[in-house]
Structures are given as C-alpha cells and as structure tokens.
Motif scaffolding. Structure first.
Motif, PDB file in Angstrom:
ATOM      1  N   TRP A  99       0.775  -1.282   0.267  1.00  0.00           N
ATOM      2  CA  TRP A  99       0.045  -0.094   0.068  1.00  0.00           C
ATOM      3  C   TRP A  99       0.790   1.172  -0.067  1.00  0.00           C
ATOM      4  CZ3 TRP A  99      -0.535   3.729   3.722  1.00  0.00           C
ATOM      5  CH2 TRP A  99      -1.464   5.143   3.253  1.00  0.00           C
ATOM      6  N   GLU A 100       0.432   2.212  -0.846  1.00  0.00           N
ATOM      7  CA  GLU A 100       1.190   3.466  -0.773  1.00  0.00           C
ATOM      8  C   GLU A 100       0.046   4.532  -0.528  1.00  0.00           C
ATOM      9  OE1 GLU A 100       5.037   3.432  -3.524  1.00  0.00           O
ATOM     10  OE2 GLU A 100       3.746   5.339  -3.611  1.00  0.00           O
ATOM     11  N   ASP A 105       4.036   7.687   1.995  1.00  0.00           N
ATOM     12  CA  ASP A 105       4.338   6.655   3.043  1.00  0.00           C
ATOM     13  C   ASP A 105       3.921   5.261   2.589  1.00  0.00           C
ATOM     14  OD1 ASP A 105       1.525   7.712   2.864  1.00  0.00           O
ATOM     15  OD2 ASP A 105       0.992   7.182   5.031  1.00  0.00           O
ATOM     16  N   LYS A 106       4.332   4.136   3.247  1.00  0.00           N
ATOM     17  CA  LYS A 106       4.245   2.905   2.777  1.00  0.00           C
ATOM     18  C   LYS A 106       3.768   2.041   3.903  1.00  0.00           C
ATOM     19  CE  LYS A 106       7.212   3.565  -0.931  1.00  0.00           C
ATOM     20  NZ  LYS A 106       8.547   3.438  -1.446  1.00  0.00           N
ATOM     21  N   ARG A 107       2.800   0.693   3.425  1.00  0.00           N
ATOM     22  CA  ARG A 107       2.572  -0.544   4.446  1.00  0.00           C
ATOM     23  C   ARG A 107       2.539  -1.620   3.605  1.00  0.00           C
ATOM     24  NH1 ARG A 107      -2.409   0.649   7.927  1.00  0.00           N
ATOM     25  NH2 ARG A 107      -2.678   2.715   7.293  1.00  0.00           N
ATOM     26  N   TYR A 109       1.157  -5.614   4.144  1.00  0.00           N
ATOM     27  CA  TYR A 109       0.689  -6.534   4.855  1.00  0.00           C
ATOM     28  C   TYR A 109       0.818  -7.966   3.998  1.00  0.00           C
ATOM     29  CZ  TYR A 109      -2.060  -2.936   7.144  1.00  0.00           C
ATOM     30  OH  TYR A 109      -2.126  -2.078   7.961  1.00  0.00           O
ATOM     31  N   GLN A 113      -0.616 -11.330   8.151  1.00  0.00           N
ATOM     32  CA  GLN A 113      -1.010 -10.282   8.839  1.00  0.00           C
ATOM     33  C   GLN A 113      -2.209  -9.525   8.631  1.00  0.00           C
ATOM     34  OE1 GLN A 113       2.466  -8.249   7.337  1.00  0.00           O
ATOM     35  NE2 GLN A 113       3.687  -8.161   9.135  1.00  0.00           N
TER      36      GLN A 113
END
Ligand code: WTA
Length: 653
Positions: A99-100, A105-107, A109, A113
């Motif tokens: 994800w951006e 910012d980035k995540r 999963y 998770q």
C-alpha cells in the motif's frame, strides 16, 4: 429497431474492417463458451469448487421469478476464502497488499498479517454488538483498513455497504438509513492532491439523521483535529490496543446470504441498492479474474480503482485475495506529485497486470510519452480497462506506450449489477486477436443478445440494446428492499420477447466476427470519469434549490472525462440569472451528491422543450449540446424553447 434519430456510433474501425481481414473462429474459447451455455449447471458447479465450502450445495441453480439462488444448501465464508485457507500454504507469508499513501508513506501486509488484522477488527465489531445479519456502513478512503473492515464484516456475517469517500453527507446518510446500518466505520480524513479531506466532519453531519447508527469507529489517517462524540465515537487504534486479538470463528453463511449492498445510480432520483450474494458472487469474481487476466501466484496485480465502486470490491478485495495474489493499493490522485506517479509505482513494485479506467489513461496520456518512458515497465504482461467505452486511439496508446506492444489489453465490459466481467478478452483461456475498442467476446456462461425496442434480435452489424439471456452467478439477487423496481427495470422491458432478457441499459453492436462493441448507455445514466451518475438525481437536486422550478440534465462528450453533466434550469419568478447563482447551484450539487457530480455548465432558459403531454425532451436538449441535428420536432409543445437553448449554448451564433 433502435430509434432512427439515434446517432450511429459504430466505431470507424469496425465499419472499415475489410471482409478478408476478418478473424477466424477461436477454438478453445469457443468450445468452453459453448459447453458453458449448453450445460450451465455442470459448468458453474465446477467453477464453484475453486472456493472453500463448509458444506456443499444441494442444487446448483434455483431460478424462479427472475431470482437466481446459486449453490443452494451450500455454506461458506468470504473472509475464510480470502485469508484462512491460505494459512496452511506458502501464501501465508506472501504479500497481500503493497500500500502507498499519497504523501509517499508505505505499508505492507502479508496474508498472515491481514488475517490477524481482520480478526482484531471482527472482535471490535462484535464488542460493538454487531452480530450475523446486522448491517455496517463504511465511509472509507483507500487505506488498508478498508479491505480489513470489509473482510471483518464478512467474517462475522454482517452485510456491509461501502460509500465512496467522494460522496456527500446526504448521499452517505441516505444509504445508511436505507440499510439501517448499526455501525459506521470511517477515518478522520484522507489525502487528495496534497490536501486533507475532512471525512469525519462529513460523517458527523450525516450520522445525525441516521438513528440506527449506534457507534462510529474512526481510523486515524491524516491526524487533523476532529470532534469525537463521547459514547458514540471510538478511535480504532485505541480499540485495537484493548481488544482481544484472538481468532474469530468465521460465520457459516448460506450461499445466498448477502455479502454486501452497493448503491449505484439509476434512472430515478433514488440510488439502487444492488444486493450481492456470497457463493455465486465469489465464484464469479474468482473465475472471471482468472479468465481475463490469466492470474497466477507470480503476479503483482494492480487494479487502480477506488473500492467505493464495484471494480474495487470485486477486483481489489475479493477476487485477488481468493487467488492469493499480491496487490498494489494506492490512496491518492494519479498525477500527484507528478504525472509519473502511476508509472513509477509500476516500476517500483514490478507490477505484472495493470487494470484501470479509460479516463485515467486519457488523463495521463495528455502529459505525453515522456513520463511513462522514464520508467521500466517491462514487468507488465497484461493491461486492462473498465468503466466506459475506450476510444481505439487511446487503446492503441495504452498498448504501444505502456504495454510496448507486448501486452494484450483486456477491455472488460460489466456493471455493478453483474458482479464481474461479462464481455471481455479471455487470455486465461486462449489468447485471441484483439480489436482496439471492442470488449471482444462474452465470457463463458454469459449469453448476450442484442435486441431492438421489442426485444427481437437484431442482425450482426446493427446497433441495439444489450441484454443477457441466462442467469450467471455474479448477478445481483435483487435491489435491496425494492424488488418491484428490480423486476421493472431489469426484466419487464420486453414483455413480447418470448424469453427472459436481463436489460443492461447499454447500446451494443456485434460485428460479423462475433466481436461486441459497447456504444454507451441507452438510459438516463451518465458515465463521468467512469463513474455512474443518474441525470434524474442531478435534476432532483437542482429542483430542491429554492430558486429552481424545473431542470434538465444531459451528458456532453468530454475528451478526458468521457462525459460531463450539463444543466438547464428554469428559475422561479423573482429569481434572476447571475454568476453567483450558478456558483451556488454548483455548490448545492457538490453538497448534495458529491464533487463528482459537478456540472461543467449551468444554463438558464425560460422554458424546456416538452412534448404536448408535458415530458421534457432530453433527446432534443442532448442533440443541441452535442451540436447535432435535433431530428423530428413535430411533437414539441413550444418549438421556440429549442431556439432559447441554442441561444444560451452557442451565444455568438
Ligand atoms: C459502462 C463498472 C464500455 C457501461 C464496472 C455499464 C463500459 C456501466 C465498460 C456500468 C466497457 C463498463 N466498455 N462501457 N469495457 N465497462 N461500462 O456499474 O455503460 O459503475 O453499463 O460498473 O459502465 O458501470 P458500473
């Protein structure tokens, strides 16, 4: 026959195709299709076995009074199919979402998770009193908590509705009331073109008129100050810290239980609540994603849509997760901070299959080839489009500049009501010759018929109304709390046809090679930047303003957005035309429906062109705004009204 005053929209490339260049029959795809049409139950039963069922079905299809019950007797759970069943396989540690956020910012999963987050969210919902069958509303931006919330709802058997984050307070309130939602999940805000949109503020003003809402769960995204009402509003991160994080047993849902209700625009002022089943829908999205994009475990999939629309439900959340794919998900505007954003992300994540709307392609195309050419797009292997007809030139640009003439383009035709792709190339079954601008052939199990006004088949090469003959598993069950409208709009259109025909509301033509060309809506629905908007919704909104007595809205062609709404307004006595009033009416539309409904122009006219029986002739107004001939005007009550429209639209002529 289609009305003769309708413009023939048959694409030039279709008219120009010489007979000797026509394409020969395709065997594998044709054979699969033929088998699926001759033996639909056998065919769909095999497809349904791709899912995990707690209990198998007793009957494949129960078809009665235009209601299809697929896989009756079977039980399953959507979140189990998306998550739990991967946990014993190598997919467990694979990325589900890269994800951006718009600011960069980035995540990430993994499936494991995501499974944990979904269980925590399901525990929070349970603590808020949500049980199987209770409805939940989501008003969420494109952040990971949106798919997490959808999966948490489906885990405990709570039907949900996601309301697009660009919709207004009124649109949100109307949907929450209709669904009688008990909990609303939202965020403090979202990022759009570098600015914060105050989602919580909009949600607060909507919740006041929704007595069924007992709790509001707020995800912190932007961190700006928001009001939290004690006893009603909860911060998601605070709940997470205190909630039991253990496994929530997935509810055993009947195949025909509602997975979600998605509201979409139709031909009346009230949006339609498209009611979606669990077993049939999940079977359909799983099969169609495989057929049209040939997905496998090595893919990095990016469906660049918003989950507020059906494309995101089917092909960001359920389809890709069932297949165990790694997906890219992006929060913000495609040209932020520069028009290379999308192409950079394709390079950064080595995206293999990219699926978006013609509007986005047209929008990014206008910045030229230099932006995409700066990035390494060689990971791409299939491209896709959805939402509106794609102009052959735009198709060619996409194919040449983005796909480097290596990637087939899946132009997928479908609707909120169909749940998944209907007419689309199927490289997952057989790679076939493509024609730029055509959605190609019906997918297996889909039996389209193009008909005239009386429901009689038209010949190949003749434009008509697209209908579907047989039920398919992704088909809507009905319109939520409005079966009469379901019957009337979709099924009662051709009483003399001699067979059941599902009315899509689209014009189409089939060429002599059996390729389908979608030619736009045949009803009062617009496609603005690929999003559905009812002209009557807009008219109703304008008439609710104290200065307006009558309004007519039509779609005008737009190079980037496809179509834009143009409004004609008759003022009440005592109100004067002014720029301030135009601005006020535009603002009124933004507040009532949302910014996507903003019209390009508002014109004041003394009268509307009407038939002698008093019906506004939108056809005439539309032809005038498109600069086309208006055809037969003999049924007009007051032909002068036409001259008035010409005067305001073309002031110098
Ligand atoms: C239009 C979007 C041409 C069509 C998935 C349909 C298309 C409406 C295509 C549904 C396509 C969708 N070519 N037109 N490939 N795909 N449409 O419900 O008019 O938001 O009826 O679903 O979009 O819009 P909806």
């Amino acid at each position: 026959m289609v009305p003769s005053d309708e413009k023939d929209n048959t694409p030039e490339s279709l008219k120009a195709l010489p007979t000797d260049e026509r394409i020969s029959p395709i065997n594998r795809l044709q054979d699969t299709w033929k088998h699926s049409i001759e033996r639909p139950e056998e065919f769909w039963e095999r497809e349904a076995r791709q899912l995990h069922w707690f209990r198998s079905w007793d009957t494949v299809l129960d078809w009665e009074d235009h209601h299809a019950t697929w896989f009756k007797g079977g039980t399953l759970n959507a979140s189990y199919n998306c998550l739990d069943r991967h946990l014993d396989t190598p997919v467990r540690n694979k990325v589900a979402f890269f994800w951006e956020g718009e600011p960069g910012d980035k995540r990430v999963y993994t499936y494991q998770q995501l499974y944990k987050e979904v269980n925590k969210f399901a525990n929070i919902l349970k603590l808020r009193g949500i049980q199987k069958g209770d409805a939940v509303a989501l008003y969420m931006p494109m952040i990971p908590e949106l798919p997490i919330a959808m999966l948490a709802c489906s885990r405990i058997g709570a039907p949900f509705t996601q309301v697009y984050s660009g919709f207004s307070r009124e649109s949100l309130a109307e949907r929450m009331r209709h669904l009688e939602a008990k909990v609303l999940v939202t965020s403090d805000g979202l990022w759009r073109r570098g600015k914060i949109v105050d989602l919580k503020g909009i949600a607060d003003s909507a919740v006041g008129s929704c007595p069924s809402i007992q709790s509001v769960i707020v995800v912190k995204r932007t961190g700006h100050d928001v009001d939290m009402e004690a006893g009603r509003d909860l911060w998601y991160h605070e709940e997470l810290a205190s909630v039991d994080s253990g496994h929530v047993e997935p509810a055993q849902m009947k195949s025909e239980n509602i997975l979600y209700v998605l509201y979409t625009s139709g031909t009346t002022a009230k949006p339609k609540g498209v009611q979606v089943s669990t077993g049939g829908y999940l079977t359909f999205v799983t099969s169609t994603l495989k057929w049209s994009f040939d997905v496998d475990e090595r893919d990095v999939w990016w469906c660049a849509a918003d989950i507020g629309w059906v494309t995101g439900h089917s092909y960001i959340v359920f389809g890709p997760l069932i297949h165990g794919l790694s997906s890219v998900m992006y929060e913000g505007a495609p040209e932020y901070p520069d028009p290379g954003r999308v192409w950079r992300m394709i390079e950064d994540y080595s995206v293999t299959k990219f699926y978006t709307s013609p509007t986005l392609i047209r929008h990014l195309m206008k910045f030229g080839d230099d932006f995409p050419n700066q990035y390494d797009l060689s990971s791409l292997s299939i491209l896709g489009t959805v939402g509106e007809p794609i102009n052959p030139d735009v198709w060619r640009w996409y194919y040449r500049v983005i796909g480097k003439e290596r990637c087939p383009v899946s132009d997928t035709y479908w609707q909120t009501e169909t749940g998944g792709f209907m007419i689309a190339p199927a490289p997952g079954i057989e790679l076939q010759p493509l024609k730029p601008g055509s959605a190609c052939h019906p997918l297996p199990g889909i039996d389209p018929l193009i008909v005239d006004e009386d429901g009689q088949p038209v010949e190949d090469g003749v434009k008509g109304y697209l209908t579907i003959r047989k039920p398919w598993p992704g088909m809507l069950m009905t319109l939520y709390k409005d079966d009469a409208r379901y019957q009337e709009y979709y099924w009662d259109r051709y009483p003399g046809a001699g067979q059941d025909l599902f009315y899509t509301g689209d014009y189409a033509v089939r060429d002599r090679d059996g390729y389908y060309w979608l030619l736009g809506r045949s009803d009062d629905v617009l496609k603005v930047t690929g999003h559905r908007l009812g002209t009557i919704e807009l008219e109703d909104c304008l008439v609710s303003h104290p200065a307006v007595v009558e309004a007519a809205v039509v779609g005008k062609k737009d190079e980037i957005k496809g179509e834009v709404p143009v409004c004609f307004v008759v003022l009440k006595v005592g109100h004067e035309r002014s720029q301030e009033l135009i601005d006020e009416l535009k603002q009124h539309i933004r507040n009532t429906i949302g910014p996507i409904a903003s019209p390009s122009d508002i014109y004041f006219v003394p009268n509307m062109p009407k038939t002698r029986s008093g019906k506004i002739m939108r056809r005439v107004i539309k032809s005038l705004t498109d600069g086309e001939s208006v055809g037969d005007l003999t049924t007009l009550e007051d032909p002068d009204a036409v001259n008035e429209i010409i005067k305001v639209v073309y002031p110098k002529k």
